[in-house]
Design a protein around this motif. Sequence first.
Motif, PDB file in Angstrom:
ATOM      1  N   GLN A 207       0.928  -1.273   0.051  1.00  0.00           N
ATOM      2  CA  GLN A 207       0.105  -0.135   0.094  1.00  0.00           C
ATOM      3  C   GLN A 207       0.646   1.320   0.060  1.00  0.00           C
ATOM      4  OE1 GLN A 207      -2.064  -2.350   3.296  1.00  0.00           O
ATOM      5  NE2 GLN A 207      -2.901  -0.330   3.273  1.00  0.00           N
ATOM      6  N   ALA A 208       2.044   1.157   0.092  1.00  0.00           N
ATOM      7  CA  ALA A 208       3.071   2.462   0.251  1.00  0.00           C
ATOM      8  C   ALA A 208       4.231   2.519  -0.808  1.00  0.00           C
ATOM      9  CB  ALA A 208       3.207   2.454   1.664  1.00  0.00           C
ATOM     10  N   ALA A 255       3.640   8.057  -0.698  1.00  0.00           N
ATOM     11  CA  ALA A 255       2.166   7.683  -1.234  1.00  0.00           C
ATOM     12  C   ALA A 255       1.865   6.557  -0.380  1.00  0.00           C
ATOM     13  CB  ALA A 255       2.068   7.350  -2.422  1.00  0.00           C
ATOM     14  N   TYR A 256       0.624   6.658  -0.023  1.00  0.00           N
ATOM     15  CA  TYR A 256      -0.113   5.632   0.977  1.00  0.00           C
ATOM     16  C   TYR A 256      -1.571   5.248   0.424  1.00  0.00           C
ATOM     17  CZ  TYR A 256      -1.447   2.836   5.001  1.00  0.00           C
ATOM     18  OH  TYR A 256      -1.724   1.696   5.492  1.00  0.00           O
ATOM     19  N   PHE A 257      -1.886   4.017   0.205  1.00  0.00           N
ATOM     20  CA  PHE A 257      -3.252   3.831  -0.203  1.00  0.00           C
ATOM     21  C   PHE A 257      -4.054   3.008   1.008  1.00  0.00           C
ATOM     22  CE2 PHE A 257      -6.621   1.495  -2.307  1.00  0.00           C
ATOM     23  CZ  PHE A 257      -7.061   2.416  -3.286  1.00  0.00           C
ATOM     24  N   PRO A 259      -7.217   1.005   1.777  1.00  0.00           N
ATOM     25  CA  PRO A 259      -8.093   0.254   0.795  1.00  0.00           C
ATOM     26  C   PRO A 259      -9.542   0.427   1.304  1.00  0.00           C
ATOM     27  CG  PRO A 259      -6.329  -1.139   1.542  1.00  0.00           C
ATOM     28  CD  PRO A 259      -6.009   0.088   2.355  1.00  0.00           C
ATOM     29  N   ALA A 264      -6.236   7.535  -1.400  1.00  0.00           N
ATOM     30  CA  ALA A 264      -4.638   7.491  -1.362  1.00  0.00           C
ATOM     31  C   ALA A 264      -4.323   8.932  -0.927  1.00  0.00           C
ATOM     32  CB  ALA A 264      -4.056   7.454  -2.728  1.00  0.00           C
ATOM     33  N   HIS A 266      -0.717  11.584  -0.789  1.00  0.00           N
ATOM     34  CA  HIS A 266       0.689  11.910  -1.346  1.00  0.00           C
ATOM     35  C   HIS A 266       1.154  13.044  -0.636  1.00  0.00           C
ATOM     36  CE1 HIS A 266       0.568   9.308  -5.173  1.00  0.00           C
ATOM     37  NE2 HIS A 266      -0.806   9.089  -4.585  1.00  0.00           N
ATOM     38  N   ARG A 286      -1.671  15.944  -1.446  1.00  0.00           N
ATOM     39  CA  ARG A 286      -2.651  15.510  -2.549  1.00  0.00           C
ATOM     40  C   ARG A 286      -3.360  14.408  -1.809  1.00  0.00           C
ATOM     41  NH1 ARG A 286       0.328  15.881  -8.486  1.00  0.00           N
ATOM     42  NH2 ARG A 286       1.186  17.860  -8.000  1.00  0.00           N
ATOM     43  N   TYR A 288      -6.076  11.630  -3.039  1.00  0.00           N
ATOM     44  CA  TYR A 288      -7.247  11.123  -4.203  1.00  0.00           C
ATOM     45  C   TYR A 288      -8.011  10.179  -3.695  1.00  0.00           C
ATOM     46  CZ  TYR A 288      -2.627  12.149  -6.845  1.00  0.00           C
ATOM     47  OH  TYR A 288      -1.543  12.609  -7.198  1.00  0.00           O
ATOM     48  N   MET A 290     -10.847   7.447  -4.782  1.00  0.00           N
ATOM     49  CA  MET A 290     -11.702   6.722  -6.064  1.00  0.00           C
ATOM     50  C   MET A 290     -12.967   6.637  -5.731  1.00  0.00           C
ATOM     51  SD  MET A 290      -9.079   5.681  -8.109  1.00  0.00           S
ATOM     52  CE  MET A 290     -10.009   4.235  -8.958  1.00  0.00           C
ATOM     53  N   ARG A 298      -9.350  14.353  -7.262  1.00  0.00           N
ATOM     54  CA  ARG A 298      -8.004  14.676  -6.545  1.00  0.00           C
ATOM     55  C   ARG A 298      -7.974  15.947  -5.879  1.00  0.00           C
ATOM     56  NH1 ARG A 298      -3.142  15.976 -10.223  1.00  0.00           N
ATOM     57  NH2 ARG A 298      -3.941  18.066 -10.163  1.00  0.00           N
TER      58      ARG A 298
END
Lengths: 388, 69
Positions: A207-208, A255-257, A259, A264, A266, A286, A288, A290, A298
């Motif tokens: 994730q990163a 960057a880290y997502f 789930p 995300a 950044h 930033r 993001y 989804m 964004r």
Amino acid sequence: MGRHAHAPTRAGLLALAAILAATLTPTATRADEASGTWTGAVELRANYYWETSTRVVAPEVRARLVSPDGVQVDGSYLLDAITSASIAAGVQEDIRFTEVRNQGTLGVSREFDLGEAQLRLGTSGRVSHEPDYLATGITAYSTLSLNQRNTVLSLSLTYIHDNVGAVVRGGEARVDDTGRDLSDRGLQGQLEGITAGLTLSQVLSPQATVVVGYQLVQNWGFLQNPYRRASLSDNLVPEVHPGERTRNVLFGRLAYFVPETSTAFHLMYRAYMDDWEIGAITPEVRVYQMIGPSVVVRLRYRHYNQVNSFFYQDSYDGDPEFLSADQKMDRFYSHLFGVQLRFALDFLDRTPLSFLERSWIDMSFNYWNQTSRFGDGILAQAGIRAPF
Amino acid sequence: MRALGLTLLFATALGGCVTVAPYEREYLASPAMNAELEEGEGEFQAHVFDSREGATGGHGSTGGGCGCN
């Protein structure tokens, strides 16, 4: 450091030629040879920038082509139409003028499979032309991917050579009986530079990721603006900047997502310092989001803060060694707020426009609050990227 | 330079103990994580920033012209 010390050596040019030759050598490992198909992408973009004294409209086309044996060719063309008034050029008279800039880039690269690692070698060139400025540059780069591409190390070296000219701006074009352009005041100087860059990209987890990099930029030659005039004892005189500049840039991106929410984050940071004593920091965040698999929203915030160069003053007296009217040499800060919508055209499947079903469209709007004399600005962009 | 070295060492150390296989990269492949999708947008922005700010870099070469001097 003298100018000749920076001139591209024959060895350097031979090295570039060797990279180009190696890139095109057919004996190299071929990544997609089995498929036998050409792939790539075409991107059309519209760029717009506005501030009180300047408007820029810049349509652009970019293309990437990858051959079945793994040679990648990248090209782009950009047309810049810049309408500007005196403050942007830094001169004191109120003149409005429009200039057109044409820029083209072309690059070629190829990846070689080294077993446990992959090595990409590439080179690219750039030419930018406007009535009073010709900029050229050539870059050689290599990218080494390790550990199943979890670690990517990139090195790049760029040489630029610009011819800085001056023309009479505003009013009607001046020509003589033979059609010769009398508004052309000719070449004012040459600007050269070398940029060396090192970047490390690392996958940290499923994730990163993190990217850190460093750039060293050395410029020399004509580093002032031929139009700007500084105030010296209540008179307007041409700028005089130092003839050399060494610039250091350290930057990173984490960057880290998440789930659970398909979000995300950044975090970006850049620290800059040069020997004109300009120091600057640029943090940016930033986010993001989804929305389903085909829509991304964004939000961004970018802050910029710099201190002034050692020679900048609003006005000068006596016999100073350097003179500047360049707002970029002064202390200021800025805030940029932006939003972008990006969405896939997968809904075009099974329609006459199905050739665009893998394309993405992006639209962004950024508001830029600056404390410099340039004032606030708006940056808007839109683009479509169509892979094939 | 010391800061650069420490940063590179830190990043390498962080990643050196992790290997994420390609089939584990679903989230990393998300459009929200792929900075390459922003290259086209970013180059023009970098050009604007270079013409209005004393700093440069961190985003590739943006070229001359534009009154960047």
